[in-house]
Design a protein around this motif. Structure first.
Motif, PDB file in Angstrom:
ATOM      1  N   GLY A 195     -15.942   2.052  -4.487  1.00  0.00           N
ATOM      2  CA  GLY A 195     -15.095   1.502  -3.439  1.00  0.00           C
ATOM      3  C   GLY A 195     -14.240   2.563  -2.781  1.00  0.00           C
ATOM      4  N   LEU A 196     -13.688   3.466  -3.589  1.00  0.00           N
ATOM      5  CA  LEU A 196     -12.875   4.551  -3.037  1.00  0.00           C
ATOM      6  C   LEU A 196     -13.727   5.492  -2.202  1.00  0.00           C
ATOM      7  CD1 LEU A 196     -10.221   6.095  -2.789  1.00  0.00           C
ATOM      8  CD2 LEU A 196     -10.742   7.196  -4.992  1.00  0.00           C
ATOM      9  N   ALA A 197     -14.921   5.820  -2.678  1.00  0.00           N
ATOM     10  CA  ALA A 197     -15.802   6.706  -1.914  1.00  0.00           C
ATOM     11  C   ALA A 197     -16.149   6.092  -0.562  1.00  0.00           C
ATOM     12  CB  ALA A 197     -17.074   6.993  -2.712  1.00  0.00           C
ATOM     13  N   ARG A 198     -16.380   4.795  -0.540  1.00  0.00           N
ATOM     14  CA  ARG A 198     -16.666   4.116   0.727  1.00  0.00           C
ATOM     15  C   ARG A 198     -15.456   4.206   1.652  1.00  0.00           C
ATOM     16  NH1 ARG A 198     -20.070  -0.064   2.682  1.00  0.00           N
ATOM     17  NH2 ARG A 198     -21.152  -0.149   0.678  1.00  0.00           N
ATOM     18  N   GLU A 199     -14.271   3.966   1.107  1.00  0.00           N
ATOM     19  CA  GLU A 199     -13.069   4.030   1.932  1.00  0.00           C
ATOM     20  C   GLU A 199     -12.911   5.414   2.554  1.00  0.00           C
ATOM     21  OE1 GLU A 199      -9.752   2.797  -0.405  1.00  0.00           O
ATOM     22  OE2 GLU A 199     -10.736   0.947  -1.054  1.00  0.00           O
TER      23      GLU A 199
ATOM     24  N   VAL B  27      -7.456  -2.034 -15.464  1.00  0.00           N
ATOM     25  CA  VAL B  27      -8.387  -1.019 -14.960  1.00  0.00           C
ATOM     26  C   VAL B  27      -8.635  -1.205 -13.467  1.00  0.00           C
ATOM     27  CG1 VAL B  27     -10.751  -0.161 -15.109  1.00  0.00           C
ATOM     28  CG2 VAL B  27      -9.467  -0.640 -17.199  1.00  0.00           C
ATOM     29  N   ILE B  28      -8.845  -2.433 -13.044  1.00  0.00           N
ATOM     30  CA  ILE B  28      -9.117  -2.693 -11.622  1.00  0.00           C
ATOM     31  C   ILE B  28      -7.829  -2.664 -10.807  1.00  0.00           C
ATOM     32  CG2 ILE B  28      -9.942  -4.422  -9.978  1.00  0.00           C
ATOM     33  CD1 ILE B  28     -11.932  -5.342 -12.104  1.00  0.00           C
ATOM     34  N   GLY B  29      -6.814  -3.359 -11.290  1.00  0.00           N
ATOM     35  CA  GLY B  29      -5.607  -3.553 -10.483  1.00  0.00           C
ATOM     36  C   GLY B  29      -4.808  -2.300 -10.236  1.00  0.00           C
ATOM     37  N   LEU B  30      -4.857  -1.330 -11.158  1.00  0.00           N
ATOM     38  CA  LEU B  30      -4.033  -0.137 -11.025  1.00  0.00           C
ATOM     39  C   LEU B  30      -4.853   1.119 -10.721  1.00  0.00           C
ATOM     40  CD1 LEU B  30      -1.458  -0.857 -13.867  1.00  0.00           C
ATOM     41  CD2 LEU B  30      -1.116  -1.071 -11.392  1.00  0.00           C
ATOM     42  N   PHE B  31      -6.114   0.936 -10.358  1.00  0.00           N
ATOM     43  CA  PHE B  31      -6.947   2.095 -10.004  1.00  0.00           C
ATOM     44  C   PHE B  31      -6.325   2.820  -8.812  1.00  0.00           C
ATOM     45  CE2 PHE B  31     -10.347   4.174  -7.640  1.00  0.00           C
ATOM     46  CZ  PHE B  31     -10.974   4.893  -8.651  1.00  0.00           C
ATOM     47  N   PRO B  32      -6.194   4.143  -8.892  1.00  0.00           N
ATOM     48  CA  PRO B  32      -5.509   4.881  -7.817  1.00  0.00           C
ATOM     49  C   PRO B  32      -6.322   4.915  -6.519  1.00  0.00           C
ATOM     50  CG  PRO B  32      -5.564   6.158  -9.863  1.00  0.00           C
ATOM     51  CD  PRO B  32      -6.507   5.017 -10.046  1.00  0.00           C
ATOM     52  N   ALA B  33      -5.711   4.459  -5.444  1.00  0.00           N
ATOM     53  CA  ALA B  33      -6.339   4.511  -4.121  1.00  0.00           C
ATOM     54  C   ALA B  33      -6.018   5.859  -3.478  1.00  0.00           C
ATOM     55  CB  ALA B  33      -5.849   3.358  -3.259  1.00  0.00           C
ATOM     56  N   SER B  34      -6.481   6.927  -4.093  1.00  0.00           N
ATOM     57  CA  SER B  34      -6.091   8.269  -3.677  1.00  0.00           C
ATOM     58  C   SER B  34      -6.955   8.746  -2.517  1.00  0.00           C
ATOM     59  CB  SER B  34      -6.203   9.238  -4.850  1.00  0.00           C
ATOM     60  OG  SER B  34      -7.534   9.556  -5.113  1.00  0.00           O
ATOM     61  N   ASP B  35      -6.713   9.979  -2.081  1.00  0.00           N
ATOM     62  CA  ASP B  35      -7.502  10.552  -0.990  1.00  0.00           C
ATOM     63  C   ASP B  35      -8.531  11.544  -1.515  1.00  0.00           C
ATOM     64  OD1 ASP B  35      -5.859  12.566  -1.819  1.00  0.00           O
ATOM     65  OD2 ASP B  35      -4.893  12.899   0.129  1.00  0.00           O
TER      66      ASP B  35
ATOM     67  N   ASP C 225       0.828  -1.218   0.000  1.00  0.00           N
ATOM     68  CA  ASP C 225       0.000   0.000   0.000  1.00  0.00           C
ATOM     69  C   ASP C 225       0.859   1.264   0.000  1.00  0.00           C
ATOM     70  OD1 ASP C 225      -2.219  -1.657   0.085  1.00  0.00           O
ATOM     71  OD2 ASP C 225      -2.393  -1.552   2.266  1.00  0.00           O
ATOM     72  N   ARG C 226       1.937   1.259  -0.768  1.00  0.00           N
ATOM     73  CA  ARG C 226       2.869   2.390  -0.757  1.00  0.00           C
ATOM     74  C   ARG C 226       2.422   3.466  -1.756  1.00  0.00           C
ATOM     75  NH1 ARG C 226       7.914   1.781   1.511  1.00  0.00           N
ATOM     76  NH2 ARG C 226       8.094   3.981   0.938  1.00  0.00           N
ATOM     77  N   ARG C 227       1.411   4.207  -1.364  1.00  0.00           N
ATOM     78  CA  ARG C 227       0.912   5.286  -2.218  1.00  0.00           C
ATOM     79  C   ARG C 227       1.995   6.327  -2.498  1.00  0.00           C
ATOM     80  NH1 ARG C 227      -2.482   6.477  -5.698  1.00  0.00           N
ATOM     81  NH2 ARG C 227      -2.873   8.559  -4.858  1.00  0.00           N
ATOM     82  N   ASP C 228       2.911   6.506  -1.542  1.00  0.00           N
ATOM     83  CA  ASP C 228       3.952   7.511  -1.736  1.00  0.00           C
ATOM     84  C   ASP C 228       4.852   7.180  -2.922  1.00  0.00           C
ATOM     85  OD1 ASP C 228       4.698   5.298  -0.012  1.00  0.00           O
ATOM     86  OD2 ASP C 228       6.624   6.285   0.232  1.00  0.00           O
ATOM     87  N   LEU C 229       4.897   5.902  -3.317  1.00  0.00           N
ATOM     88  CA  LEU C 229       5.755   5.492  -4.417  1.00  0.00           C
ATOM     89  C   LEU C 229       5.050   5.519  -5.765  1.00  0.00           C
ATOM     90  CD1 LEU C 229       7.507   2.407  -2.766  1.00  0.00           C
ATOM     91  CD2 LEU C 229       8.449   4.709  -3.055  1.00  0.00           C
ATOM     92  N   ILE C 230       3.710   5.476  -5.771  1.00  0.00           N
ATOM     93  CA  ILE C 230       3.007   5.322  -7.049  1.00  0.00           C
ATOM     94  C   ILE C 230       1.958   6.392  -7.315  1.00  0.00           C
ATOM     95  CG2 ILE C 230       3.396   2.840  -7.128  1.00  0.00           C
ATOM     96  CD1 ILE C 230       0.533   2.417  -6.187  1.00  0.00           C
ATOM     97  N   ALA C 231       1.723   7.300  -6.366  1.00  0.00           N
ATOM     98  CA  ALA C 231       0.702   8.333  -6.585  1.00  0.00           C
ATOM     99  C   ALA C 231       1.028   9.214  -7.787  1.00  0.00           C
ATOM    100  CB  ALA C 231       0.554   9.191  -5.326  1.00  0.00           C
ATOM    101  N   VAL C 232       2.281   9.308  -8.112  1.00  0.00           N
ATOM    102  CA  VAL C 232       2.704  10.128  -9.246  1.00  0.00           C
ATOM    103  C   VAL C 232       2.104   9.633 -10.559  1.00  0.00           C
ATOM    104  CG1 VAL C 232       4.785   8.764  -9.661  1.00  0.00           C
ATOM    105  CG2 VAL C 232       4.736  11.173 -10.326  1.00  0.00           C
ATOM    106  N   HIS C 233       1.621   8.386 -10.575  1.00  0.00           N
ATOM    107  CA  HIS C 233       1.093   7.811 -11.816  1.00  0.00           C
ATOM    108  C   HIS C 233      -0.417   7.953 -11.943  1.00  0.00           C
ATOM    109  CE1 HIS C 233       5.057   6.126 -12.399  1.00  0.00           C
ATOM    110  NE2 HIS C 233       4.987   5.458 -11.260  1.00  0.00           N
ATOM    111  N   ASP C 234      -1.064   8.640 -11.016  1.00  0.00           N
ATOM    112  CA  ASP C 234      -2.529   8.716 -11.054  1.00  0.00           C
ATOM    113  C   ASP C 234      -3.029   9.316 -12.366  1.00  0.00           C
ATOM    114  OD1 ASP C 234      -2.388   7.700  -8.532  1.00  0.00           O
ATOM    115  OD2 ASP C 234      -3.283   9.431  -7.522  1.00  0.00           O
ATOM    116  N   GLU C 235      -2.438  10.417 -12.770  1.00  0.00           N
ATOM    117  CA  GLU C 235      -2.888  11.059 -14.005  1.00  0.00           C
ATOM    118  C   GLU C 235      -2.668  10.139 -15.202  1.00  0.00           C
ATOM    119  OE1 GLU C 235      -1.978  15.121 -16.626  1.00  0.00           O
ATOM    120  OE2 GLU C 235      -1.230  14.943 -14.563  1.00  0.00           O
TER     121      GLU C 235
END
Length: 835
Positions: free
Chosen positions: A820-824, A783-791, A751-761
């Motif tokens: 799923g993200l909205a629920r989180e 589409v499912i596996g790389l969906f950004p778990a952003s804030d 769950d290392r968002r700090d390493l992959i958040a740069v790829h959201d766009e």
């Protein structure tokens, strides 16, 4: 809309104009071992009558070389998906010579090379519409035919199809095998497999005949294949289903083949059932894993009647086979398979899947509206399978088990080798039960969503059962009191609930600590415990004797956590306290998984690290305290792997055990599967290097080892490493389906968002082109596996707003990920901020 995405309306017109009789397929696979040979010759000869002068055949391949209609050569008119056929008369024989392409995505004819011995294996997977990747066909379930297969392949290979082999001859470069003509089949359940598979033979005898049985897997897995257990389940199942359905198994032989890089659990091809080779256990396996495999074997066997003998007309009635097979898998596992707790697993695992799916904005009725094939591909979901099976469980109770099976017998007798819709089944059940099922069907099959049921008892006389989204429920509220430190059942209150509020037919005494609606899991509804019952469960859950009741409680606690009604810290505390005492391994495995997911998705950001550390210690201590060699010990060891990918608190100790410089817990089988799980966790936290992964691969140079090695390399916590894996996932079209999944797993590790958040766009820029260019299976994984778990929901909302014309199936996936993200985000915001 592309020409490859067939619609319900146009295929209905085609089947009205074409009456298909027979299909002959000739495949030449002799060049399959050559990696420089990407294609294979394929010839289809179709015999049919027609009421119009033209139609089309479906083919997704490399090339169409020739088209012959009633002996006359015709110009090839092929747009990459449809072959136009003109000049038809009443009776027609059409021959298409073409070249198909070997698949690496698990769709069509999949080719796999075993890294252990360099052996090549082939198998087909078609549902819902990929037989057209291997031969030209009428790709729709209501155009059944008698099929005759001929397959050429290298000498020394096992070559299989739906029917038994009837002739064999040597040819240049191999052998040519002809198979017996099948009874009428839809194209999507035809099948071929070829390769140097290991085979174990058996047979099943009834009073009148002998059914040959076969169990196959790759040669390098042969020593792990427990064929005796698989054959035993198969014999039990055939005996049970023949008796229950009063219709002899119609497909001759019964081969079951365990294949690599498989996208599904299994597929019911008559006479040649394919399974994921994950069911060939390379190392230690729990009772729950064996039960799961038996359930799948029986599920696929039920399809020999529900789905293969009688087939839905179009994919909106997919439930006519999948819901029934899901129900029958559990029912037969209990009745004949030797797994009396199968309904416990169903209550926890299958229903849990359905509850999640049914709360998405894209949920749908069990009898769904499926306008085209892309929609069909995504409808193999928790509604069609698990909710449908849950509802059927109610139906069996409603009409009575004997009447239900008499209705099934009538259904098979009336529609054998044909195609049906919902009214065909309901009329058979009504005829045998004497019950009108119109209202039941409307309430359960033709609506979406689920009820949430609860009991109001404080200050309410009499107590009341409440439900949201009202439906008819027949259920029991179990009453539990504390006796000598245990929650003991003191009876129950039976209720038929239709409205939002239904008074319970009785009283709840002062000594009742836990009121459990749906205590026996008869109905399909999300259970919400009242505050007092939640407290009692938190303290005494593991003392409840009935595993079905425990399953309902565990599910209720998990759903409350997902809804933000139960704090993540409290759920994790309950799992920590009672998991070590949970005797049902399926319930324990699910509870451990739920605790892990809750920490990663639903815990408040500032509490997640401390909670993850505490959970890691819980897993570590439970592992060492578990009975040596027990299923529980293995479950905690696997949970430790998941926890250690987030928190490095035990990394040095785990590393020492892997290096054998420190002892492992007594009785723990440190087999390759567990070693890789722990090593990937270490890689994700920076405690395992590429050299460590290479050394592990040298010790386990199997296909599974190569997949795990790929994940371990991609999981290293370095932004450049994750970026390289990210780009490989999207851009390396040479990745097989399993290698793509392994790469995605590495990108998301820890769950290392700090390493992959740069790829959201980049994600939102890529998904639509990927959907257009890649197969549905590969695109879906991306589409499912790389969906950004952003804030934030801003990026996904912007994409949805800006792409209203995107393919409906792609939009569905994105909408589901957004939900799923909205629920989180919603649940995190409601969490306590300290451990």
């Amino acid at each position: 809309m592309t020409s490859s995405n067939l619609t319900r309306d146009e295929t209905a017109v085609r089947s009205q104009r074409i009456r298909l009789d027979a299909v002959e397929i000739d495949l030449d696979l002799r060049d399959a071992p050559d990696p420089a040979a990407p294609t294979f010759p394929t010839t289809a000869t179709l015999t049919f009558t027609a009421t119009g002068e033209e139609t089309w055949l479906d083919f997704l391949g490399e090339a169409v070389d020739s088209v012959t209609v009633n002996g006359a050569s015709r110009d090839v008119e092929w747009d990459g998906a449809r072959i136009r056929i003109g000049g038809l008369t009443w009776h027609n024989v059409v021959t298409i010579r073409a070249r198909g392409r070997y698949s690496s995505s698990g769709e069509g004819l999949h080719r796999f090379r075993d890294p252990v011995d360099d052996a090549v294996y082939l198998y087909t997977q078609y549902e819902p519409a990929d037989s057209r990747r291997v031969y030209p066909v009428f790709e729709q379930p209501d155009m059944k035919a008698r099929w005759r297969f001929t397959v050429s392949a290298p000498a020394g290979w096992h070559i299989l199809s739906n029917g038994p082999e009837v002739a064999r001859e040597d040819v240049a470069g191999g052998v040519r095998v002809r198979f017996a003509e099948t009874l009428p089949l839809s194209s999507y359940i035809t099948a071929v497999a070829a390769g140097p598979y290991h085979r174990v033979d058996g047979e099943w005898r009834d009073a009148d005949r002998t059914v040959p049985l076969g169990v196959l897997c790759r040669a390098s897995l042969a020593r792990h294949l427990d064929a005796d257990e698989i054959l035993d389940i198969t014999r039990r199942g055939l005996e049970f289903f023949e008796r229950a359905f009063a219709y002899p198994y119609p497909w001759g032989k019964y081969d079951q083949i365990f294949v690599p890089e498989y996208n599904l659990g299994a597929m019911e091809n008559p006479g040649l059932v394919t399974f994921t080779e994950s069911y060939v256990f390379r190392g230690a396996s729990t009772a729950a894993q064996h039960e799961g495999r038996a359930n799948t074997i029986l599920h696929e066997m039920a399809h020999m009647w529900f789905g293969d003998l009688v087939t839905m007309r179009w994919w909106d009635d997919l439930w006519l086979k999948e819901s029934f097979a899901d129900f029958m898998g559990a029912h037969a596992a209990v009745a004949a398979g030797g797994f009396p707790d199968a309904w416990v697993t169903f209550a926890s695992r299958r229903k849990g899947w359905a509850y999640v799916q049914d709360q998405l904005p894209t949920t749908h009725p069990i009898v769904a509206d499926i306008p085209d094939l892309e929609a069909a591909k995504l409808n193999f979901d928790g509604i069609t399978y698990a909710k449908g099976a849950s509802v059927l469980k109610q139906l069996v109770a409603f009409v009575g088990e004997e009447a239900f099976f008499r209705g099934a017998q009538r259904y098979f007798a009336d529609h054998a080798f044909g195609n049906t819709t919902l009214p065909d089944l309901l009329s058979a059940l009504e005829a045998e039960s004497g019950r009108d099922l119109t209202a039941w069907s409307r309430a359960w099959l033709q609506t979406s969503g689920l009820s949430e049921i609860a009991v109001e008892r404080d200050g309410v006389h009499p107590p009341v059962l409440t439900q949201t989204d009202p439906r008819p429920h027949r259920l029991t509220c179990g009453l539990f009191a504390i006796d000598d430190g245990r929650l003991e059942r003191q009876g129950g209150l039976d209720v038929d609930a239709v409205d939002e509020r239904t008074p319970l037919p009785g009283t709840i005494g002062d000594g009742i600590e836990l009121v459990l609606p749906n205590v026996d899991d008869r109905t399909y509804a999300k259970v919400r415990l009242d505050a007092g019952s939640t407290d009692a469960a938190a303290t005494h859950l593991s003392t409840v004797a009935d595993p079905v009741a425990r399953a309902v409680i565990w599910a209720s606690l998990w759903n409350a956590t997902r809804d933000g009604e139960l704090a993540v810290t409290r759920l994790v505390g309950i799992v920590s306290r009672h998991g070590v005492h949970e005797s049902n391994i399926a319930l324990l495995t699910d509870a451990l998984s739920h605790a892990h997911v809750a920490i990663g998705r639903y815990a408040a950001a500032d509490a997640r690290a401390s909670l993850a550390t505490a959970w890691l210690d819980t897993c570590w201590n439970a592992l060492w305290d578990a009975e040596p060699g027990s299923d529980a010990q293995l479950a905690w060891a696997r949970a430790l792997a998941a926890a250690a990918a987030r928190s490095a608190g035990r990394a040095e100790q785990i590393r020492a055990i892997l290096a054998r410089t420190a002892p492992a817990p007594d009785g723990l089988p440190l087999d390759p599967e567990l070693r890789w799980a722990w090593l990937i966790a270490l890689a994700a936290t920076g405690y395992a290097t590429a050299e460590d992964a290479d050394a592990e691969l040298a010790a386990d140079p199997t296909a599974q080892g190569h997949v795990a090695h790929r994940t371990a390399l991609a999981a290293r916590p370095d932004a450049a490493v994750r970026a390289a894996a990210w780009h490989a996932a999207w851009e390396d079209e040479g990745l097989t389906n399993d290698h793509l999944a392994a790469t995605i797993a590495g990108v998301r590790a820890g769950d290392r968002r700090d390493l992959i958040a740069v790829h959201d766009e980049d994600y939102f820029a890529r998904i639509r082109p990927a959907w257009a260019a890649r197969s549905i299976e590969i695109a879906r994984r991306l589409v499912i596996g790389l969906f950004p778990a952003s804030d934030s929901l801003d990026d996904v909302d912007s994409w949805l707003d800006g792409n209203p014309d995107a393919p409906a199936a792609l939009r569905r996936l994105v909408i589901e990920q957004r939900d799923g993200l909205a629920r989180e985000l919603r649940v995190r915001a409601a969490q306590p901020t300290a451990l």
